[in-house]
Design a protein around this motif. Structure first.
Motif, PDB file in Angstrom:
ATOM      1  N   ASN A  20      29.256  45.178  50.329  1.00 44.13           N
ATOM      2  CA  ASN A  20      28.545  43.903  50.260  1.00 44.13           C
ATOM      3  C   ASN A  20      29.140  43.034  49.165  1.00 44.13           C
ATOM      4  O   ASN A  20      29.299  41.819  49.334  1.00 44.13           O
ATOM      5  CB  ASN A  20      27.060  44.171  49.983  1.00 44.13           C
ATOM      6  CG  ASN A  20      26.206  42.910  50.022  1.00 44.13           C
ATOM      7  OD1 ASN A  20      26.680  41.824  50.346  1.00 44.13           O
ATOM      8  ND2 ASN A  20      24.941  43.064  49.686  1.00 44.13           N
ATOM      9  N   GLY A  21      29.487  43.655  48.029  1.00 43.33           N
ATOM     10  CA  GLY A  21      30.076  42.915  46.922  1.00 43.33           C
ATOM     11  C   GLY A  21      31.380  42.245  47.297  1.00 43.33           C
ATOM     12  O   GLY A  21      31.560  41.051  47.066  1.00 43.33           O
ATOM     13  N   LEU A  45      36.382  38.320  38.427  1.00 43.14           N
ATOM     14  CA  LEU A  45      35.870  38.902  37.186  1.00 43.14           C
ATOM     15  C   LEU A  45      34.642  38.122  36.707  1.00 43.14           C
ATOM     16  O   LEU A  45      33.628  38.715  36.326  1.00 43.14           O
ATOM     17  CB  LEU A  45      36.956  38.891  36.103  1.00 43.14           C
ATOM     18  CG  LEU A  45      36.565  39.458  34.736  1.00 43.14           C
ATOM     19  CD1 LEU A  45      36.138  40.919  34.862  1.00 43.14           C
ATOM     20  CD2 LEU A  45      37.720  39.316  33.743  1.00 43.14           C
ATOM     21  N   TRP A  46      34.737  36.813  36.761  1.00 45.47           N
ATOM     22  CA  TRP A  46      33.628  35.928  36.373  1.00 45.47           C
ATOM     23  C   TRP A  46      32.393  36.216  37.233  1.00 45.47           C
ATOM     24  O   TRP A  46      31.286  36.374  36.728  1.00 45.47           O
ATOM     25  CB  TRP A  46      34.081  34.487  36.526  1.00 45.47           C
ATOM     26  CG  TRP A  46      33.117  33.424  36.086  1.00 45.47           C
ATOM     27  CD1 TRP A  46      32.377  32.598  36.878  1.00 45.47           C
ATOM     28  CD2 TRP A  46      32.830  33.027  34.733  1.00 45.47           C
ATOM     29  NE1 TRP A  46      31.634  31.730  36.118  1.00 45.47           N
ATOM     30  CE2 TRP A  46      31.894  31.968  34.800  1.00 45.47           C
ATOM     31  CE3 TRP A  46      33.267  33.478  33.480  1.00 45.47           C
ATOM     32  CZ2 TRP A  46      31.391  31.343  33.662  1.00 45.47           C
ATOM     33  CZ3 TRP A  46      32.768  32.850  32.347  1.00 45.47           C
ATOM     34  CH2 TRP A  46      31.843  31.810  32.439  1.00 45.47           C
ATOM     35  N   ALA A  47      32.602  36.292  38.549  1.00 45.91           N
ATOM     36  CA  ALA A  47      31.497  36.539  39.478  1.00 45.91           C
ATOM     37  C   ALA A  47      30.888  37.915  39.261  1.00 45.91           C
ATOM     38  O   ALA A  47      29.654  38.076  39.290  1.00 45.91           O
ATOM     39  CB  ALA A  47      31.979  36.397  40.918  1.00 45.91           C
ATOM     40  N   ALA A  48      31.725  38.929  39.047  1.00 47.50           N
ATOM     41  CA  ALA A  48      31.238  40.295  38.866  1.00 47.50           C
ATOM     42  C   ALA A  48      30.370  40.416  37.613  1.00 47.50           C
ATOM     43  O   ALA A  48      29.336  41.104  37.618  1.00 47.50           O
ATOM     44  CB  ALA A  48      32.413  41.263  38.779  1.00 47.50           C
ATOM     45  N   GLY A 194      21.087  39.183  42.038  1.00 48.47           N
ATOM     46  CA  GLY A 194      19.657  39.460  42.026  1.00 48.47           C
ATOM     47  C   GLY A 194      19.064  39.622  43.408  1.00 48.47           C
ATOM     48  O   GLY A 194      18.160  40.436  43.620  1.00 48.47           O
ATOM     49  N   ASN A 195      19.571  38.873  44.373  1.00 46.19           N
ATOM     50  CA  ASN A 195      19.040  38.946  45.734  1.00 46.19           C
ATOM     51  C   ASN A 195      19.626  40.121  46.505  1.00 46.19           C
ATOM     52  O   ASN A 195      18.898  40.922  47.090  1.00 46.19           O
ATOM     53  CB  ASN A 195      19.339  37.632  46.470  1.00 46.19           C
ATOM     54  CG  ASN A 195      18.490  37.436  47.711  1.00 46.19           C
ATOM     55  OD1 ASN A 195      18.713  38.079  48.719  1.00 46.19           O
ATOM     56  ND2 ASN A 195      17.514  36.538  47.636  1.00 46.19           N
ATOM     57  N   ASP A 196      20.949  40.257  46.490  1.00 46.00           N
ATOM     58  CA  ASP A 196      21.604  41.223  47.375  1.00 46.00           C
ATOM     59  C   ASP A 196      21.527  42.666  46.896  1.00 46.00           C
ATOM     60  O   ASP A 196      21.411  43.590  47.711  1.00 46.00           O
ATOM     61  CB  ASP A 196      23.060  40.823  47.606  1.00 46.00           C
ATOM     62  CG  ASP A 196      23.177  39.723  48.653  1.00 46.00           C
ATOM     63  OD1 ASP A 196      22.252  38.896  48.732  1.00 46.00           O
ATOM     64  OD2 ASP A 196      24.169  39.675  49.393  1.00 46.00           O
ATOM     65  N   ALA A 197      21.598  42.902  45.590  1.00 45.75           N
ATOM     66  CA  ALA A 197      21.519  44.284  45.097  1.00 45.75           C
ATOM     67  C   ALA A 197      20.163  44.895  45.422  1.00 45.75           C
ATOM     68  O   ALA A 197      20.050  46.101  45.676  1.00 45.75           O
ATOM     69  CB  ALA A 197      21.774  44.323  43.592  1.00 45.75           C
ATOM     70  N   GLN A 198      19.129  44.060  45.461  1.00 40.04           N
ATOM     71  CA  GLN A 198      17.786  44.571  45.720  1.00 40.04           C
ATOM     72  C   GLN A 198      17.611  45.124  47.136  1.00 40.04           C
ATOM     73  O   GLN A 198      16.774  45.989  47.376  1.00 40.04           O
ATOM     74  CB  GLN A 198      16.752  43.460  45.495  1.00 40.04           C
ATOM     75  CG  GLN A 198      16.539  43.109  44.040  1.00 40.04           C
ATOM     76  CD  GLN A 198      15.306  42.259  43.868  1.00 40.04           C
ATOM     77  OE1 GLN A 198      14.231  42.576  44.370  1.00 40.04           O
ATOM     78  NE2 GLN A 198      15.463  41.159  43.157  1.00 40.04           N
ATOM     79  N   LYS A 199      18.404  44.609  48.072  1.00 36.94           N
ATOM     80  CA  LYS A 199      18.250  45.059  49.454  1.00 36.94           C
ATOM     81  C   LYS A 199      18.606  46.541  49.578  1.00 36.94           C
ATOM     82  O   LYS A 199      17.923  47.297  50.267  1.00 36.94           O
ATOM     83  CB  LYS A 199      19.121  44.196  50.368  1.00 36.94           C
ATOM     84  CG  LYS A 199      18.642  42.752  50.416  1.00 36.94           C
ATOM     85  CD  LYS A 199      19.733  41.776  50.757  1.00 36.94           C
ATOM     86  CE  LYS A 199      19.233  40.352  50.538  1.00 36.94           C
ATOM     87  NZ  LYS A 199      20.277  39.340  50.680  1.00 36.94           N
ATOM     88  N   ALA A 230      27.378  48.755  41.571  1.00 35.19           N
ATOM     89  CA  ALA A 230      28.132  48.827  42.831  1.00 35.19           C
ATOM     90  C   ALA A 230      28.476  47.442  43.359  1.00 35.19           C
ATOM     91  O   ALA A 230      29.616  47.191  43.777  1.00 35.19           O
ATOM     92  CB  ALA A 230      27.331  49.606  43.874  1.00 35.19           C
ATOM     93  N   ILE A 231      27.507  46.525  43.348  1.00 36.38           N
ATOM     94  CA  ILE A 231      27.779  45.193  43.897  1.00 36.38           C
ATOM     95  C   ILE A 231      28.752  44.422  43.006  1.00 36.38           C
ATOM     96  O   ILE A 231      29.615  43.680  43.496  1.00 36.38           O
ATOM     97  CB  ILE A 231      26.476  44.398  44.128  1.00 36.38           C
ATOM     98  CG1 ILE A 231      26.731  43.272  45.137  1.00 36.38           C
ATOM     99  CG2 ILE A 231      25.892  43.848  42.843  1.00 36.38           C
ATOM    100  CD1 ILE A 231      25.469  42.639  45.673  1.00 36.38           C
TER     101      ILE A 231
END
Length: 335
Positions: A20-21, A45-48, A194-199, A230-231
């Motif tokens: 997903n990441g 790197l910035w996004a991660a 915040g949104n995607d890791a929660q799924k 992980a994401i």
């Protein structure tokens, strides 16, 4: 047997989070790369960093709770979750390979629901009994609403910026907005994490409950931490096939438009997370990019590309559900 199967399910869930990441990395870095504010490596790197930073802020886990309740508890087993994850991973990798910015969120939810429905049918129950209608309707409705909300916010933000900077020299304005893109892309990455890791957190928690692990009544503390790691790790590997589609094929994006689109996406994701709605980051930022394109002129948006994306969005849940059903049936034969 249950313990080993639970371990396999958890590993696959973390693998999906990683995929997903890199599948969704393009959502937050496409415009910042296409406008040459950062190099591809600097951008991922910035996004991660901001994907992971969300771990310290989004602690209510409302989105995880919604995902966990998609399928009715009576029809959730480890085999159902396993089938859903396998289907979701396959569809995510396929759409990534072909550069289609489909929704990882809806892939996961579609797979989970498809396997649950199949289990209900095998048990002689109604397929509708396998899903919680209220949660599913909320999720499905935002397939349409998320990109619309994102586009509306981006149009408003873009028009405000254009009017505020009307008397500023173009060269000066471009320098300003290249700097501001660092902030807007960071905000988008933050809300994406915040949104995607929660799924995936919701899926792992459901798996733990399905395995009836002793003395576990709440989500273990290690689950959120591992999911955010992980994401963020997946984002570090990038998603260059999808970057091309998001950053240039929908519409040509300037730094000003990048700020407007990313800010609109971040606001939309922040609002939906507050209400526990697992929306698609992909749908949201695509709608935002379309919105800024329309502020120039309607023809600035490449509608042929956009229509193809919409078809991918429409097909994601049913295709994932069907694939999960097939996988579940195969698992059931050997179970």
């Amino acid at each position: 047997m249950v313990t080993s199967l639970l371990v396999i399910v958890v590993i696959l869930a973390i693998a999906f989070d990683y995929i997903n990441g890199f599948h969704d990395a393009a959502n937050s870095i496409a415009t910042i790369v296409s406008t040459k504010v950062l190099s591809p490596f600097q951008a991922v790197l910035w996004a991660a960093i901001f994907n992971f930073a969300a771990y310290f802020y989004f602690t209510d886990h409302k989105v995880a709770n919604t995902v966990a309740k998609t399928v009715t508890e009576n029809f959730i087993t480890l085999h159902v979750i396993l089938a859903g994850l396998i289907a979701a991973i396959c569809w995510n990798l396929l759409t990534w390979y072909y550069g289609i910015p489909s929704s990882s969120s809806h892939t996961l939810i579609g797979g989970f629901a498809g396997a649950g429905i199949t289990n209900a049918l095998l048990m002689g129950a109604s397929p509708l009994a396998a899903i919680n209608g209220g949660y599913v309707i909320k999720i499905v409705s935002f397939i349409v609403l998320a990109p619309i909300i994102g586009s509306i916010f981006s149009v408003i933000i873009a028009l405000i910026i254009i009017n505020a900077c009307r008397n500023v020299r173009p060269h000066t304005a471009e320098k300003w907005f290249k700097g501001l893109q660092l902030l807007s892309s960071a905000a988008l990455s933050f809300t994406h994490g915040g949104n995607d890791a929660q799924k995936v957190m919701g899926i792992i928690y459901v798996a733990i409950l399905a395995a009836k692990v002793p003395n576990v009544t709440e989500m273990p503390g290690w689950v959120p931490l591992v999911c955010y790691i992980a994401i963020a790790g997946g984002t570090m590997t990038g998603g260059w096939r999808v970057v091309k589609t998001m950053g240039s094929r929908i519409t040509k994006v300037t730094p000003l438009e990048g700020v407007a689109a990313e800010s609109a996406g971040a606001v939309t994701l922040g609002i939906t997370e507050h209400f526990g709605i697992p929306v698609s980051t992909t749908h949201t930022i695509t709608g935002s990019i379309i919105g800024v394109g329309m502020t120039k002129r309607i023809s600035a948006v490449r509608w042929g590309v956009t229509i193809n994306l919409v078809w991918a969005w429409i097909l994601t849940i049913p295709v994932s559900a069907l694939l999960a059903a097939v996988v579940y049936l195969v698992i059931n034969v050997f179970n």
